[in-house]
Design a protein around this motif. Structure first.
Motif, PDB file in Angstrom:
ATOM      1  N   SER A  61       0.829  -1.203   0.000  1.00 52.22           N
ATOM      2  CA  SER A  61       0.000   0.000   0.000  1.00 52.22           C
ATOM      3  C   SER A  61       0.866   1.257   0.000  1.00 52.22           C
ATOM      4  O   SER A  61       2.109   1.187  -0.025  1.00 52.22           O
ATOM      5  N   ARG A 121      -4.267   8.029  -1.411  1.00 57.31           N
ATOM      6  CA  ARG A 121      -3.982   6.623  -1.737  1.00 57.31           C
ATOM      7  C   ARG A 121      -3.808   6.465  -3.257  1.00 57.31           C
ATOM      8  O   ARG A 121      -4.041   5.386  -3.781  1.00 57.31           O
ATOM      9  N   SER A 146      -9.245  -4.696  -3.676  1.00 57.14           N
ATOM     10  CA  SER A 146      -9.575  -3.922  -2.476  1.00 57.14           C
ATOM     11  C   SER A 146     -10.847  -3.132  -2.764  1.00 57.14           C
ATOM     12  O   SER A 146     -11.189  -2.919  -3.933  1.00 57.14           O
ATOM     13  N   ARG A 200       0.859   5.689   1.185  1.00 51.27           N
ATOM     14  CA  ARG A 200       0.266   6.847   1.855  1.00 51.27           C
ATOM     15  C   ARG A 200       0.979   8.087   1.342  1.00 51.27           C
ATOM     16  O   ARG A 200       2.203   8.165   1.435  1.00 51.27           O
TER      17      ARG A 200
HETATM   18  C1  LIG Z   1     -25.398   9.873   2.412  1.00 54.00           C
HETATM   19  C2  LIG Z   1     -24.517   8.976   3.175  1.00 54.00           C
HETATM   20  C3  LIG Z   1     -23.125   9.035   2.651  1.00 54.00           C
HETATM   21  C4  LIG Z   1     -22.247   7.953   3.173  1.00 54.00           C
HETATM   22  C5  LIG Z   1     -21.082   7.784   2.258  1.00 54.00           C
HETATM   23  C6  LIG Z   1     -20.002   7.094   2.891  1.00 54.00           C
HETATM   24  C7  LIG Z   1     -18.663   7.518   2.368  1.00 54.00           C
HETATM   25  C8  LIG Z   1     -17.657   6.984   3.283  1.00 54.00           C
HETATM   26  C9  LIG Z   1     -16.419   6.606   2.585  1.00 54.00           C
HETATM   27  C10 LIG Z   1     -15.970   5.273   3.045  1.00 54.00           C
HETATM   28  C11 LIG Z   1     -14.628   5.035   2.533  1.00 54.00           C
HETATM   29  C12 LIG Z   1     -14.277   3.631   2.786  1.00 54.00           C
HETATM   30  C13 LIG Z   1     -12.889   3.379   2.368  1.00 54.00           C
HETATM   31  C14 LIG Z   1     -12.588   1.939   2.537  1.00 54.00           C
HETATM   32  C15 LIG Z   1     -11.206   1.692   2.140  1.00 54.00           C
HETATM   33  C16 LIG Z   1     -10.854   0.282   2.320  1.00 54.00           C
HETATM   34  O1  LIG Z   1     -11.576  -0.531   2.840  1.00 54.00           O
HETATM   35  O2  LIG Z   1      -9.651  -0.023   1.851  1.00 54.00           O
HETATM   36  C17 LIG Z   1      -9.184  -1.328   2.027  1.00 54.00           C
HETATM   37  C18 LIG Z   1      -7.732  -1.293   1.811  1.00 54.00           C
HETATM   38  O3  LIG Z   1      -7.239  -1.739   0.789  1.00 54.00           O
HETATM   39  C19 LIG Z   1      -6.932  -0.714   2.886  1.00 54.00           C
HETATM   40  O4  LIG Z   1      -5.680  -0.239   2.415  1.00 54.00           O
HETATM   41  P1  LIG Z   1      -4.995   1.003   3.137  1.00 54.00           P
HETATM   42  O5  LIG Z   1      -3.570   0.988   2.697  1.00 54.00           O
HETATM   43  O6  LIG Z   1      -5.699   2.230   2.686  1.00 54.00           O
HETATM   44  O7  LIG Z   1      -5.092   0.795   4.626  1.00 54.00           O
END
Ligand SMILES: CCCCCCCCCCCCCCCC(=O)OCC(=O)COP(=O)(O)O
Ligand SMILES: NC(=O)C1=CN([C@@H]2O[C@H](COP(=O)(O)OP(=O)(O)OC[C@H]3O[C@@H](n4cnc5c(N)ncnc54)[C@H](OP(=O)(O)O)[C@@H]3O)[C@@H](O)[C@H]2O)C=CC1
Length: 311
Positions: A132, A190, A180, A134
């Protein structure tokens, strides 16, 4: 007339729901792919999800070929697997190991030959290894963007393409890739990771359509956060190690549970599986159905997470 139309909609909805239910029951009842004696190749088997996949596929009686860059860590996994007999009472095998760097295309070709020599065939290839990232795009060197792409995208693509001809020849095999949630939605800071996972999703979707005629299923698995060292091993803008276990990762799913879900997806020959909670699932739908709102939410998230240097 209105009554006829009104009376016509409900039966249609019920019929639709009934067909969906029937389809789900048929999928559940379909005999799962047998894994006893199957040759299963797992990349990134030295840690995290790959190591847990090694455990559950080993217990299911698969003949494993474990891949990674660190021979000693892979041997440690082999020792742990062979130290105890599985409670299932199945016949199990001592895994083979193949050491190579996915970011080095030449070594991937050599590795594919070595993998095929282990048992003469590959039944399931699990492209799991990944790294990954950052960082903000403004400060990220292009070489970092390329490096993440090499490991997460070109590596699995090269390995898949090197092993595919033998599967096509046998009209048998199964290709799995661990993508992912970020293969479906892109979140700020990311870029390299999300781009590599989006590319992964697209490539394996194309592959699925192209190899269906040979009876080779392709499964793309998109997990949300899993409790592994992924964030610790992540690279930053200048390529140095991030080295932090993020809270999101720390409270993520148990990798053993995710490995069991991978096993189930392989048995059911699933095409596309999202293994995440309601919020990431909602975000995926929002990206398609209401992109303007999704982009606003991501911009607000970007503002909250990091202030640009010039502010
Ligand atoms: C009207 C209601 C709106 C609600 C919308 C929700 C928006 C919230 C965004 C949620 C983002 C979720 C991101 C999930 C990312 C994830 O699961 O990544 C998995 C990975 O691969 C982790 O890798 P990392 O290196 O980033 O730790
Ligand atoms: N943890 C999470 O929250 C999530 C993870 N994923 C995905 O799951 C997969 C597994 O990651 P996870 O177990 O979490 O993380 P880990 O960091 O624990 O495992 C990553 C594995 O990939 C291997 N690897 C990394 N770079 C290379 C390379 N260049 N060549 C060969 N192998 C390499 C590592 O092996 P070694 O260093 O020994 O060579 C290691 O075994 C990844 O594809 C990741 O993107 C998806 C969603 C969420």
């Amino acid at each position: 007339m209105e009554r006829v139309m009104g009376g016509g909609v409900l039966p249609l909805v019920l019929a639709g729901a009934g067909i969906l239910l029937l389809y789900r029951i048929i999928v559940r009842l379909r005999p799962g792919a047998a894994l006893q004696d199957a040759v299963v190749v797992i990349t990134g088997a030295s840690s995290g999800l790959g190591k847990e996949c090694a455990q559950v596929f080993h217990a299911a009686g698969a003949r494993l070929v474990l891949c990674g860059r660190d021979a000693a860590r892979l041997q440690q996994v082999v020792q742990e697997l062979t130290a105890s007999l599985p409670s299932s009472g199945r016949q199990t095998y001592t895994p083979s190991t193949v050491i190579f760097d996915l970011a080095d295309t030449d070594s991937v070709d050599r590795a594919a030959e070595e993998i095929l020599k282990c048992y003469g065939q590959v039944d399931v290839l699990i492209n799991n290894a990944g790294i990954s990232y950052r960082g903000n795009i403004l400060d990220t060197h292009i070489s970092v963007q390329r490096d993440v792409m090499e490991t997460n995208y070109f590596g699995p693509v090269a390995l898949t393409q090197a092993l595919l001809p033998s599967m096509v020849h046998r009209r048998s095999g199964h290709i799995v890739v661990i993508s992912s949630v970020q293969g479906k939605i892109a979140i700020p800071y990311r870029s390299a990771y999300a781009a590599s996972k989006h590319a992964t999703q697209a490539y394996f979707d194309c592959l699925r359509a192209e190899v269906e005629r040979y009876g080779i299923p392709v499964t793309v698995i998109s997990p949300g956060y899993i409790r592994t060292s992924l964030s610790v091993n992540a690279v930053t803008c200048d390529g140095s190690k991030y080295g932090v276990l993020d809270k999101t990762t720390e409270i993520g799913k148990d990798p053993r549970d995710v490995a069991h879900a991978v096993l189930k997806a392989v048995r059911q020959r699933s095409k596309d599986v999202v293994l995440a909670g309601p919020l990431p699932n909602l975000a995926i739908y929002l990206r398609t159905l209401w992109p303007v709102l999704f982009f606003k939410l991501m911009a607000s998230r970007a503002r909250k997470e990091q202030k640009p240097k010039d502010e």
